[in-house]
Design an enzyme around this catalytic site. Structure first.
Site, PDB file in Angstrom:
ATOM      1  N   ASP A  33       2.754  11.655 -14.079  1.00  0.00           N
ATOM      2  CA  ASP A  33       2.869  11.183 -12.701  1.00  0.00           C
ATOM      3  C   ASP A  33       4.333  10.839 -12.472  1.00  0.00           C
ATOM      4  O   ASP A  33       5.076  10.581 -13.423  1.00  0.00           O
ATOM      5  CB  ASP A  33       1.988   9.957 -12.476  1.00  0.00           C
ATOM      6  CG  ASP A  33       1.732   9.715 -10.990  1.00  0.00           C
ATOM      7  OD1 ASP A  33       0.719  10.197 -10.487  1.00  0.00           O
ATOM      8  OD2 ASP A  33       2.570   9.048 -10.340  1.00  0.00           O
TER       9      ASP A  33
ATOM     10  N   ARG B 102       0.815  -1.214   0.000  1.00  0.00           N
ATOM     11  CA  ARG B 102       0.000   0.000   0.000  1.00  0.00           C
ATOM     12  C   ARG B 102       0.847   1.262   0.000  1.00  0.00           C
ATOM     13  O   ARG B 102       0.476   2.273  -0.578  1.00  0.00           O
ATOM     14  CB  ARG B 102      -0.903   0.029   1.238  1.00  0.00           C
ATOM     15  CG  ARG B 102      -2.022  -0.959   1.227  1.00  0.00           C
ATOM     16  CD  ARG B 102      -3.179  -0.443   0.406  1.00  0.00           C
ATOM     17  NE  ARG B 102      -4.271  -1.389   0.398  1.00  0.00           N
ATOM     18  CZ  ARG B 102      -5.180  -1.481   1.358  1.00  0.00           C
ATOM     19  NH1 ARG B 102      -5.135  -0.656   2.365  1.00  0.00           N
ATOM     20  NH2 ARG B 102      -6.135  -2.368   1.289  1.00  0.00           N
TER      21      ARG B 102
END
Lengths: 157, 124, 280
Positions: free
Chosen positions: C138, C34
């Protein structure tokens, strides 16, 4: 349209777990080679129409109780047999519905069917053949999800 | 109003929309929901509707509600496992306003209700 | 690179205090999975380094809690900037530039791609738009690859995407949904680190830079804003996250109200009347 695969089942299962059973993503379903053992709870939905077969979830009794408790927001020792039937029925309905979306258009999903007790251990789906299976453990308890197609329908395609 | 034949699913949806400040009526199928609509006052702002249910399914319910002038103000949101492109188009053609595919997270329900202007987006 | 026991204890303590979520030992792999994209996005190389920063920086600690408690990015969840974009910005630019101008939009931290594709869908639906192109950038190569593929899970398309847009702009592919080819053609992707000197890009009419500045310290914020301003048309528009501002950081921008949202424009532009700007 290709037949559903174990990878598809895994993708669908992950989403169902994140939505209902493991919203924090801390207790995922972990695939393994171990199948659930009796006593079992079996939940199934049938697909009819353009494609014929079943989507079947097999839980160890303890896994079914844990899953029901998680879905209903209760403690595992509070859930009644009716709660289990309703909760695992809804789980197989959601997984079955997502499997159906991989099947030819014009396939229909039945309402869920749940079997517990002695008959769950010996349940059979005659004239069908398994096309994919995902099994593994969740919180140390075993769960299997499988897709079965009618033999006659399979020969035709 | 939450219309779903699964008690577990009704409970999940009730929990989510209650937290968003809604009062909830429940029905187990389309027919029960139509009967309930005759008795409840005020009329629910929004119905969350399963598709596959016994007696009267969600698509039949949407069609029935859309053909009745009295329910013109009610927002109809399907919440179902039916997720084929063609099925979604059918539900929209019948008069559903929004569509959530099961499985869903609580945020999904809240955000869709916000898109429909039913929840201030700040709460979501 | 695995988390140490000490680092994992810090993270599990943090999420237990902040979100009442219990991360048992053995979940290190989950924490790493995560946090890695997040760490990369802030320019931190390893998860360990990111966790170390969290012990000093409150903002990073908050991000860790968020990452371990929520899953998907929403499409049009923060409606105000998108409403301002379609209702105020696009008509303004159409009037200034004329129908032949190709609008150039930059989604400057596109993550898994929901923002640039949302903008593309809104532009498709906006009758006043002629042509447009969107650049999505990004810092993470992984995110760029994901966004470029334009494939989203069922859970992701449930998040704040109006269903008419789902049926119009997505195709079902196996268990996922993919942004239609016609839409993907108008969006290009490139890896860009906003905290470093930017590549030479053609000037933009609109820049979306939402929820990025919060990751940076004041000096970095200032240089990021300055570099972005140099790549904007003088009468362009910048959208930041709801908790972000240029005020007190970069005086070259002026805050303007657009619908119910705030936007920022290069300072000289706000005094020029509509139609008086130079031809592009």
């Amino acid at each position: 349209m290709s037949a559903p695969t174990t990878d598809d089942l895994h993708a669908i299962t992950e989403q169902v777990w994140l939505s209902y059973l493991d919203p924090e993503g801390v207790n995922p379903f972990l695939p393994s080679s171990e199948a659930p053992e009796s006593p079992l709870v079996i939940a199934s939905v049938s697909v009819t129409g353009a494609w014929e077969g079943h989507v079947i979830m097999t839980f160890s009794e303890q896994a079914a109780e844990l899953a029901s408790a998680a879905l209903l927001g209760m403690e595992a020792d509070e859930v009644t047999p009716d709660d289990v039937a309703d909760a695992v029925g809804e789980l197989v309905n959601v997984i079955g519905g997502n499997v159906k979306s991989l099947l030819p258009d014009g396939s229909l999903l039945s309402l869920p069917h749940v079997v517990t007790g002695d008959s769950a251990g010996t349940a059979k789906w005659p004239a069908t053949v398994e096309i994919c299976r995902l099994q593994g453990s969740w919180q140390e308890e075993k769960i299997a999800i499988s897709v079965w197609t009618s033999k006659s329908a399979g020969e035709g395609s | 109003m939450v219309i779903d034949d699964s008690r577990a699913m009704r409970l999940i949806l009730r929990r989510i929309v209650t937290q968003l400040g809604f009062e909830v009526h429940e029905a187990g199928n389309g027919k029960e929901a139509l009967d309930l609509l005759e008795t409840v006052d005020p009329m629910p702002q929004v119905a969350l509707i399963d598709w596959n249910m016994p007696v009267m399914n969600g698509l039949e319910f949407v069609t029935a509600v859309r053909s009745d002038e009295r329910f013109r103000q009610m927002t109809l949101m399907m919440v179902t496992t039916e997720s084929e492109h063609g099925q979604i188009v059918r539900a929209l053609a019948a008069g559903a306003h929004e569509y959530v595919i099961k499985p869903f997270t609580p945020e999904a329900i809240a955000e869709k209700l916000a898109l429909l202007g039913l929840v201030p987006s700040g709460i979501v | 690179m695995a988390l140490t026991q000490h680092e994992f204890a810090f993270v599990s303590g943090l999420v237990r205090r902040e979100a009442a979520i219990v991360l048992e030992a053995g979940k290190e792999y989950l924490v790493e999975a995560r946090l890695l994209p997040l760490a990369r996005r802030t320019g931190t190389v390893t998860v360990s380094e990111f966790v170390a920063r969290a012990q000093r920086e409150r903002v990073i600690a908050d991000q860790i809690v968020d990452a371990l408690t929520t899953n998907e990015t929403s499409w049009l969840r923060d409606r105000e900037p998108f409403t301002a974009f379609t209702d105020s910005v696009v008509p303004d630019l159409a009037e200034r530039r004329g129908p032949q101008h190709k609008l150039r939009i930059w989604s400057a931290a596109c993550s898994s791609g929901q923002e640039p594709y949302s903008l593309a869908m809104l532009l498709e639906e906006s009758v006043r738009t002629g042509r447009y192109e969107i650049l999505a950038t990004d810092i993470s190569t992984e995110m760029i690859e994901r966004a470029k593929a334009g494939r989203y899970s069922q859970l992701e398309v449930n998040r704040g995407l109006p269903v008419p847009m789902l049926v119009r702009y997505f195709d079902r592919v196996g268990t996922e949904w993919q942004v239609a080819e016609a839409l993907r053609r108008n969006v290009s992707f490139q890896k860009v680190n906003l905290a470093a000197p930017l590549p030479q890009l053609a000037p933009f009419d609109v820049v979306f830079l939402r929820n990025v500045l919060i990751y940076f310290d004041l000096e970095t914020k200032r240089s990021v804003l300055r570099r972005i301003r140099s790549l904007m048309r003088p009468d362009g528009w910048l959208f930041l996250g709801a908790a972000e501002t240029t005020i007190g950081i970069d005086d070259g921008f002026e805050r303007v109200v657009a619908g119910r949202a705030s936007a920022y424009r290069p300072r000289a532009a706000t005094t020029a009347p509509v139609g008086a700007t130079r031809k592009g």
